[in-house]
Design a protein around this motif. Structure first.
Motif, PDB file in Angstrom:
ATOM      1  N   TYR A  92       0.831  -1.206   0.000  1.00 53.71           N
ATOM      2  CA  TYR A  92       0.000   0.000   0.000  1.00 53.71           C
ATOM      3  C   TYR A  92       0.869   1.261   0.000  1.00 53.71           C
ATOM      4  CZ  TYR A  92      -3.697   3.271   1.307  1.00 53.71           C
ATOM      5  OH  TYR A  92      -4.567   4.323   1.332  1.00 53.71           O
ATOM      6  N   VAL A  93       1.954   1.241   0.760  1.00 47.85           N
ATOM      7  CA  VAL A  93       2.874   2.384   0.767  1.00 47.85           C
ATOM      8  C   VAL A  93       3.427   2.623  -0.640  1.00 47.85           C
ATOM      9  CG1 VAL A  93       5.124   3.202   1.584  1.00 47.85           C
ATOM     10  CG2 VAL A  93       3.502   2.211   3.201  1.00 47.85           C
ATOM     11  N   ASN A  94       3.779   1.553  -1.344  1.00 50.92           N
ATOM     12  CA  ASN A  94       4.284   1.698  -2.714  1.00 50.92           C
ATOM     13  C   ASN A  94       3.248   2.345  -3.628  1.00 50.92           C
ATOM     14  OD1 ASN A  94       6.941   0.717  -2.579  1.00 50.92           O
ATOM     15  ND2 ASN A  94       6.257  -1.400  -2.691  1.00 50.92           N
ATOM     16  N   ILE A  95       1.987   1.970  -3.439  1.00 53.24           N
ATOM     17  CA  ILE A  95       0.912   2.538  -4.264  1.00 53.24           C
ATOM     18  C   ILE A  95       0.767   4.031  -3.990  1.00 53.24           C
ATOM     19  CG2 ILE A  95      -1.592   2.545  -4.612  1.00 53.24           C
ATOM     20  CD1 ILE A  95      -1.538  -0.492  -4.107  1.00 53.24           C
ATOM     21  N   ILE A  96       0.812   4.404  -2.706  1.00 51.89           N
ATOM     22  CA  ILE A  96       0.647   5.814  -2.341  1.00 51.89           C
ATOM     23  C   ILE A  96       1.878   6.624  -2.752  1.00 51.89           C
ATOM     24  CG2 ILE A  96       0.425   7.419  -0.403  1.00 51.89           C
ATOM     25  CD1 ILE A  96      -2.137   5.912  -1.020  1.00 51.89           C
ATOM     26  N   ALA A  97       3.067   6.078  -2.497  1.00 50.90           N
ATOM     27  CA  ALA A  97       4.302   6.844  -2.706  1.00 50.90           C
ATOM     28  C   ALA A  97       4.613   7.071  -4.180  1.00 50.90           C
ATOM     29  CB  ALA A  97       5.470   6.138  -2.032  1.00 50.90           C
ATOM     30  N   LYS A  98       4.399   6.071  -5.003  1.00 54.44           N
ATOM     31  CA  LYS A  98       4.728   6.167  -6.431  1.00 54.44           C
ATOM     32  C   LYS A  98       6.166   6.660  -6.637  1.00 54.44           C
ATOM     33  CE  LYS A  98      -0.052   7.086  -7.819  1.00 54.44           C
ATOM     34  NZ  LYS A  98      -0.982   8.043  -8.481  1.00 54.44           N
ATOM     35  N   GLY A  99       7.078   6.143  -5.793  1.00 58.63           N
ATOM     36  CA  GLY A  99       8.485   6.495  -5.931  1.00 58.63           C
ATOM     37  C   GLY A  99       8.900   7.761  -5.205  1.00 58.63           C
ATOM     38  N   ASN A 100       7.958   8.425  -4.508  1.00 63.09           N
ATOM     39  CA  ASN A 100       8.283   9.653  -3.783  1.00 63.09           C
ATOM     40  C   ASN A 100       9.096   9.305  -2.527  1.00 63.09           C
ATOM     41  OD1 ASN A 100       7.943  11.798  -1.720  1.00 63.09           O
ATOM     42  ND2 ASN A 100       6.666  12.763  -3.281  1.00 63.09           N
ATOM     43  N   ILE A 101      10.350   9.761  -2.474  1.00 65.16           N
ATOM     44  CA  ILE A 101      11.253   9.385  -1.386  1.00 65.16           C
ATOM     45  C   ILE A 101      10.769   9.930  -0.049  1.00 65.16           C
ATOM     46  CG2 ILE A 101      13.596   9.676  -0.474  1.00 65.16           C
ATOM     47  CD1 ILE A 101      14.639   9.463  -3.301  1.00 65.16           C
ATOM     48  N   GLU A 102      10.205  11.120  -0.025  1.00 66.07           N
ATOM     49  CA  GLU A 102       9.719  11.699   1.237  1.00 66.07           C
ATOM     50  C   GLU A 102       8.651  10.819   1.864  1.00 66.07           C
ATOM     51  OE1 GLU A 102       7.890  15.874   3.066  1.00 66.07           O
ATOM     52  OE2 GLU A 102       7.973  15.570   0.895  1.00 66.07           O
ATOM     53  N   ILE A 103       7.745  10.306   1.045  1.00 66.66           N
ATOM     54  CA  ILE A 103       6.690   9.429   1.559  1.00 66.66           C
ATOM     55  C   ILE A 103       7.278   8.102   2.010  1.00 66.66           C
ATOM     56  CG2 ILE A 103       4.554   8.211   0.976  1.00 66.66           C
ATOM     57  CD1 ILE A 103       3.909  10.455  -0.978  1.00 66.66           C
ATOM     58  N   LEU A 104       8.193   7.543   1.220  1.00 68.28           N
ATOM     59  CA  LEU A 104       8.812   6.270   1.582  1.00 68.28           C
ATOM     60  C   LEU A 104       9.581   6.402   2.894  1.00 68.28           C
ATOM     61  CD1 LEU A 104      10.094   5.195  -1.935  1.00 68.28           C
ATOM     62  CD2 LEU A 104       8.273   4.094  -0.648  1.00 68.28           C
ATOM     63  N   GLU A 105      10.325   7.483   3.073  1.00 69.23           N
ATOM     64  CA  GLU A 105      11.069   7.684   4.310  1.00 69.23           C
ATOM     65  C   GLU A 105      10.137   7.806   5.510  1.00 69.23           C
ATOM     66  OE1 GLU A 105      13.548  11.099   3.787  1.00 69.23           O
ATOM     67  OE2 GLU A 105      15.229   9.928   3.004  1.00 69.23           O
ATOM     68  N   SER A 106       8.968   8.391   5.314  1.00 68.50           N
ATOM     69  CA  SER A 106       8.034   8.601   6.416  1.00 68.50           C
ATOM     70  C   SER A 106       7.370   7.312   6.876  1.00 68.50           C
ATOM     71  CB  SER A 106       6.951   9.600   6.003  1.00 68.50           C
ATOM     72  OG  SER A 106       5.949   8.990   5.179  1.00 68.50           O
ATOM     73  N   SER A 107       7.449   6.260   6.049  1.00 65.87           N
ATOM     74  CA  SER A 107       6.689   5.032   6.322  1.00 65.87           C
ATOM     75  C   SER A 107       7.339   4.109   7.342  1.00 65.87           C
ATOM     76  CB  SER A 107       6.488   4.245   5.021  1.00 65.87           C
ATOM     77  OG  SER A 107       7.717   3.648   4.593  1.00 65.87           O
ATOM     78  N   GLY A 108       8.649   4.266   7.577  1.00 69.67           N
ATOM     79  CA  GLY A 108       9.355   3.350   8.469  1.00 69.67           C
ATOM     80  C   GLY A 108       9.911   2.130   7.765  1.00 69.67           C
ATOM     81  N   PHE A 109       9.523   1.911   6.504  1.00 68.38           N
ATOM     82  CA  PHE A 109      10.061   0.792   5.729  1.00 68.38           C
ATOM     83  C   PHE A 109      11.397   1.189   5.097  1.00 68.38           C
ATOM     84  CE2 PHE A 109       5.549  -0.441   5.638  1.00 68.38           C
ATOM     85  CZ  PHE A 109       5.638  -1.807   5.879  1.00 68.38           C
ATOM     86  N   ASP A 110      12.266   0.181   4.896  1.00 69.79           N
ATOM     87  CA  ASP A 110      13.436   0.393   4.059  1.00 69.79           C
ATOM     88  C   ASP A 110      12.972   0.467   2.608  1.00 69.79           C
ATOM     89  OD1 ASP A 110      15.115   0.203   6.265  1.00 69.79           O
ATOM     90  OD2 ASP A 110      15.357  -1.959   6.032  1.00 69.79           O
ATOM     91  N   TYR A 111      13.734   1.152   1.781  1.00 68.98           N
ATOM     92  CA  TYR A 111      13.343   1.254   0.382  1.00 68.98           C
ATOM     93  C   TYR A 111      14.573   1.169  -0.512  1.00 68.98           C
ATOM     94  CZ  TYR A 111      14.596   6.155   1.260  1.00 68.98           C
ATOM     95  OH  TYR A 111      15.251   7.295   1.630  1.00 68.98           O
TER      96      TYR A 111
END
Length: 214
Positions: A92-111
């Motif tokens: 779900y994070v991948n769907i929301i982020a669409k590659g946006n690093i700021e969103i990925l960093e905010s999720s707590g997941f490694d990317y």
């Protein structure tokens, strides 16, 4: 252009303590997250249930120390359930982020890291493992060195890690194999975060890593 960055789903390789610590970081990061808001869509477990599964998994890990077959089976079952819920959240994070690093960093997941030459020297956060120290109330951190890192900074809190004001500076280390902190309260649950100090300045913080010194 490089490949689009996305959440890494390699957390299933973590041992039980590592999975628990990683899961706590994700739950903390997603609680009140301004990008990834609840309620989640159908097929994605709501955060309250993820927290409950994690608490059950932690309790089952303690009970499984007795090596009783029923306790071990419960631990294994809850681990499978918790991994399933984390994978749902990651997708779900991948769907929301669409590659946006700021969103990925905010999720707590490694990317994953973008391969474009434009981000060739982009700072990442340290990959740190925490262990009990030799001294009472002490811990030891071990990190795989970034070739460009000059030092590694530690912060800690016993409060809510989502509140920036709760964090306090602990130490800066110039070597990364045995980063020792002492003077902590035995039996107290701490959240720690770390970042590289690079030639151009500080890098991003790790998600909170939870640890209880003895």
């Amino acid at each position: 252009m490089g490949k689009k960055v996305k959440v890494k789903c390699n957390f299933s390789r973590l041992d039980d303590p590592g999975l628990s610590s990683f899961g706590k970081g994700v739950v903390t990061s997603l609680t009140g997250n301004r990008f990834i808001t609840e309620p989640y869509p159908e097929g994605v477990t709501q955060l309250g249930q993820v927290k409950a599964t994690l608490e059950g998994f932690d309790n089952a890990c303690l009970e499984a120390r007795s090596r009783a077959k029923q306790s071990v089976a419960l631990r294994k079952g809850l681990r499978v359930q918790f991994l399933k819920e984390l994978h749902e959240l990651a997708d779900y994070v991948n769907i929301i982020a669409k590659g946006n690093i700021e969103i990925l960093e905010s999720s707590g997941f490694d990317y994953t890291k973008e391969t474009s030459s434009q981000v060739k020297h982009q700072a990442t956060y340290p990959d740190v493992a925490l262990f009990q120290g030799v001294k009472r109330g002490g811990i030891v951190g071990k990190a795989r060195k970034d070739p460009r890192a000059r030092s590694c900074e530690f912060h800690s809190t016993t409060g809510d890690p989502s509140v920036e004001a709760n964090w306090k500076h602990e130490a800066v280390f110039g070597q990364f194999k045995n980063m020792e902190l002492d003077g902590l309260t035995p039996g107290q649950q701490y959240a720690f975060r770390m970042r590289w100090i690079m030639p151009e300045g500080p890098g991003p913080w790790t998600p909170p890593i939870f640890f209880m010194p003895t």
